[in-house]
Write a protein that holds these residues in place. Structure first.
Motif, mmCIF file in Angstrom:
data_model
loop_
_atom_site.group_PDB
_atom_site.id
_atom_site.type_symbol
_atom_site.label_atom_id
_atom_site.label_comp_id
_atom_site.label_asym_id
_atom_site.label_seq_id
_atom_site.Cartn_x
_atom_site.Cartn_y
_atom_site.Cartn_z
ATOM 1 N N CYS A 216 1.022 -1.396 -0.051
ATOM 2 C CA CYS A 216 -0.029 -0.047 0.221
ATOM 3 C C CYS A 216 0.820 1.361 -0.018
ATOM 4 O O CYS A 216 0.607 2.341 -0.691
ATOM 5 C CB CYS A 216 -0.841 0.000 1.181
ATOM 6 N N PHE A 241 -8.970 -1.321 7.880
ATOM 7 C CA PHE A 241 -10.086 -1.804 7.014
ATOM 8 C C PHE A 241 -10.581 -3.287 7.407
ATOM 9 O O PHE A 241 -9.559 -4.193 7.475
ATOM 10 C CB PHE A 241 -9.383 -2.086 5.528
ATOM 11 N N SER A 385 -16.353 2.072 4.061
ATOM 12 C CA SER A 385 -15.405 1.119 4.089
ATOM 13 C C SER A 385 -15.587 -0.027 5.056
ATOM 14 O O SER A 385 -15.099 -0.407 5.932
ATOM 15 C CB SER A 385 -13.915 1.740 4.519
ATOM 16 N N PRO A 459 -10.663 -1.748 -0.463
ATOM 17 C CA PRO A 459 -9.432 -1.048 0.135
ATOM 18 C C PRO A 459 -8.207 -0.962 -0.840
ATOM 19 O O PRO A 459 -7.762 0.257 -0.637
ATOM 20 C CB PRO A 459 -8.940 -2.022 1.117
ATOM 21 N N PHE A 463 -7.639 3.189 -0.782
ATOM 22 C CA PHE A 463 -6.561 3.713 0.015
ATOM 23 C C PHE A 463 -6.149 4.871 -0.546
ATOM 24 O O PHE A 463 -5.783 5.762 0.245
ATOM 25 C CB PHE A 463 -5.516 2.634 -0.152
#
Length: 682
Positions: A216, A241, A385, A459, A463
């Motif tokens: 990420c 998440f 989310s 996610p 993100f």
């Protein structure tokens, strides 16, 4: 086994996931975050491709072969780099390969951004998994786990982890099944000697706590730049998440999908850089292209659905590149030819994407999941989310709204980021709330029309938007701090020696801002842990708990399985109904089951025993096969199955009812039994 005793296993898991990729990338000149984030995807490629090639070279798939191949590849890359640079040519670098751009946040903030961000996410994610698993040797009491645990043990036993032949673990069903995750877990078990469940649990934690946050960070660095605040925020929020990395482990259990999605952000980040949309472009096209070639195969061989997700997420990137070239041409900074060429490439890409989407879609019989909610509820879950009915993650929801505002203010540069988010959102909305039909299956059939699988992708797409929102919010703290500082300065008397000089004031303001940033990031991290994560952790606990009422292997069955290796000889074959958990005698007791998975093609002789094993005393066709296969033993695990289904194994019906003749009971635990037929001893 306690979790403290798994520390060496964690160390070996980190070694397996990081070291080979670290060696190869280091030899190529990759440094800093790029090196750390891409190491696991490259290692997965090395492992899964080595497993495919090894049988053709008559090599066993073992840790020794894996690490040897890694060292050889690193030496080859180093030699190629040396040869290339000796010719006076530049090897090139991935984007943002230098020190962090810290602005006025201070040297230590830049140095600690990545390690502290990863550490926060890793500790929180690992803690939730450890709490959810309960014991290192607990295992998911779900349907798919019969296959996954046995597949890992199968690779260890056969020293063959090829995705081309893993199939359903029998000779009759040697066909393609993506084995990347199983290959890595098998290496861990071979290297440590830990049990299959402990190896899989530790490997799963490393994937979620280390591979996911680093990936990420890499993705975010392509989009917002190589700056401390977004990177720290990424690490802190990676654990917030519910949809990933927890959801697929608590449901299914879908280990390959989970591992592939953990690799997806890094691979997607390389695609963004390759297409020239990263905030700081690479020195040439070759570094991201070569890195993509080194990471993409591992992701695909872990689970091809991640490739299909990548195709979908790349669509806005392709259009973004086309729009960028068009605007540059309109402004006189680009060529018309480049626009035409990229337009043709875009058409070819979308055509190939549609064909791939159609080819990889399974039959409708394998995609039975139906929608379960309204469009409005699906939209709310996307924005908050909190998919699959979990509690709204309010901190992430706030950051998402702010991030969308930031994108709206910079739409020309960041609209394609919104496009990626919309792709993931539409897929989840369609699968979870649209009525069954051709269109729904066309879009989501690749994921078996399963809302859980598409929820786990959200996610990856959300993100960057959430980090946009976090950075905007943190910079507002700076504005507020500056405003307060100026107000105080105006109230102080202007007397010689009474006021600090302007430079000192700025330094003090900078130190205060750094402190505020660290505190605010900590608050964001803690706040993101509220609400939605508690139910997901509870789901993990329910799925992995071994009790008297467990769906797959209850406490009585587990106690009996622990006795099997002392009773059944090493070359013995155990007959049992996989739906009752009996086939886990392979992974848990190291004895070969006649049916290692619920599905799979069987040989004629195997099918005969599955249909008639309990008729050995009076069916003349049965004993010759029992003797040939050495299948004298059977597990009577009752009639409770992990999923409601018609019994496809009638050869155990009389055994379960107690009416099968010539049966010797070898061991019992509660109502379950290990038995042996004596009918074939004559």
């Amino acid at each position: 086994m306690t979790w403290w005793q798994t520390i060496p296993i964690f160390a070996m898991a980190a070694l397996i996931y990081i070291l080979p990729g670290f060696l190869v990338l280091g030899a190529a000149g990759v440094r800093r975050l790029n090196l750390a984030a891409l190491a696991a995807p490259v290692s997965t490629t090395i492992a899964s491709c080595t497993a495919v090639v090894a049988p053709f070279l008559h090599l066993p798939y073992t840790p020794a072969v894996y690490f040897t191949v890694s060292v050889v590849l690193a030496l080859l890359v180093l030699a190629a780099r040396y040869w290339w640079t000796r010719r006076g040519k530049t090897w090139g670098n991935l984007a943002n390969n230098g020190p962090l751009n810290a602005h006025d946040l201070g040297r230590w903030t830049a140095i600690l951004a990545v390690p502290l961000g990863v550490a926060f996410g890793a500790v929180v994610i690992a803690g939730r998994f450890i709490t959810g698993f309960g014991s290192p040797e607990n295992f998911s009491q779900t349907f798919d786990n019969v296959y996954h645990l046995n597949a890992v043990h199968h690779i260890v036993q056969t020293q063959n982890g090829s995705s081309l032949t893993l199939g359903n673990l029998t000779e009759a069903s040697r066909y393609f099944y993506p084995a990347g995750m199983h290959d890595m877990m098998a290496l861990l078990q071979m290297l440590t000697g830990a049990s299959v469940p402990a190896s899989v649990n530790v490997g799963t934690i490393v994937i979620g706590a280390l591979v996911w946050p680093l990936g990420c960070m890499f993705l975010v660095s392509r989009i917002v730049g190589y700056r401390p605040v977004p990177l720290i925020a990424t690490g802190v929020l990676a654990a917030g998440f519910s949809a990933f990395p927890y959801l697929l482990v608590g449901f299914g259990v879908l280990y390959p999908n989970n591992a592939a999605i953990a690799l997806l952000p890094a691979v997607f980040g390389l695609v963004i850089e390759l297409f020239g949309l990263s905030r700081m472009p690479a020195t040439s096209i070759w570094p991201p292209l070569l890195a993509l070639c080194a990471t993409f195969p591992g992701m695909v061989l872990t689970h091809p659905s991640a490739m299909v997700a990548l195709i979908g997420f790349t669509a806005p990137v392709v259009l973004g590149r086309l729009v960028k070239l068009f605007l540059e041409w309109r402004e006189g900074a680009g060529s018309r030819r480049a626009v035409i060429v990229w337009a043709l490439l875009s058409v070819a890409y979308f055509g190939a994407a549609v064909v791939t989407w159609m080819i990889l879609r399974p039959g409708l019989g394998a995609a039975p999941w139906t929608p379960f909610q309204s469009n409005s509820r699906a939209l709310g879950e996307i924005l908050s989310s909190a998919p699959m009915g979990t509690t709204a993650a309010w901190m992430l929801a706030i950051l998402t709204v702010i991030g969308l505002y930031v994108i709206a203010r910079n739409l020309r540069r960041t609209w394609w980021v919104l496009g990626v988010y919309l792709v993931a959102a539409v897929l989840y909305m369609v699968v979870s709330s649209w009525p069954p039909g051709t269109f729904r299956t066309l879009l989501t059939g690749v994921w078996y029309n399963d809302s859980f699988r598409l929820a786990a992708l959200l996610p990856v797409a959300s993100f960057p938007i959430i980090v946009f929102g976090a950075e905007w919010l943190l910079w507002r703290f700076r504005t507020l701090l500056e405003f307060v500082s100026k107000r105080r300065t105006r109230k102080e008397p202007s007397v010689d020696g009474a006021m600090a000089d302007a430079g000192r004031s700025r330094a003090q303001l900078g130190r205060r801002y750094v402190a505020v940033i660290w505190v605010a990031l900590g608050v964001l991290g803690v706040a993101s842990q509220g609400g939605t994560l508690a139910p997901v952790q509870q789901r993990l606990g329910d799925a992995f708990r071994v009790s008297a009422n467990s769906d797959l292997v209850d406490s009585d069955k587990l106690a009996l399985l622990k006795q099997v290796d002392a009773i059944v000889p090493k070359d013995g074959v155990v007959v049992g109904n996989p739906l009752t958990g009996a086939s886990l005698v392979y992974a848990l007791a190291d004895r070969q089951p006649l049916a290692p998975h619920i599905f799979g093609e069987r040989t004629e002789k195997e099918q005969l025993l599955l249909d008639h094993w309990d008729e050995a005393a009076f069916n003349k066709d049965v004993c010759p096969v029992i003797k040939e296969l050495n299948a004298y033993w059977a597990l009577d695990f009752g009639t409770k199955t992990v999923i409601p289904t018609e019994d496809p194994f009638p050869g155990l019906a009389d055994l379960t009812s107690g009416s099968a003749p010539d049966i010797q009971v070898l061991a019992t635990s509660g109502k379950v039994r290990l038995v042996r037929t004596t009918a074939c001893d004559k």
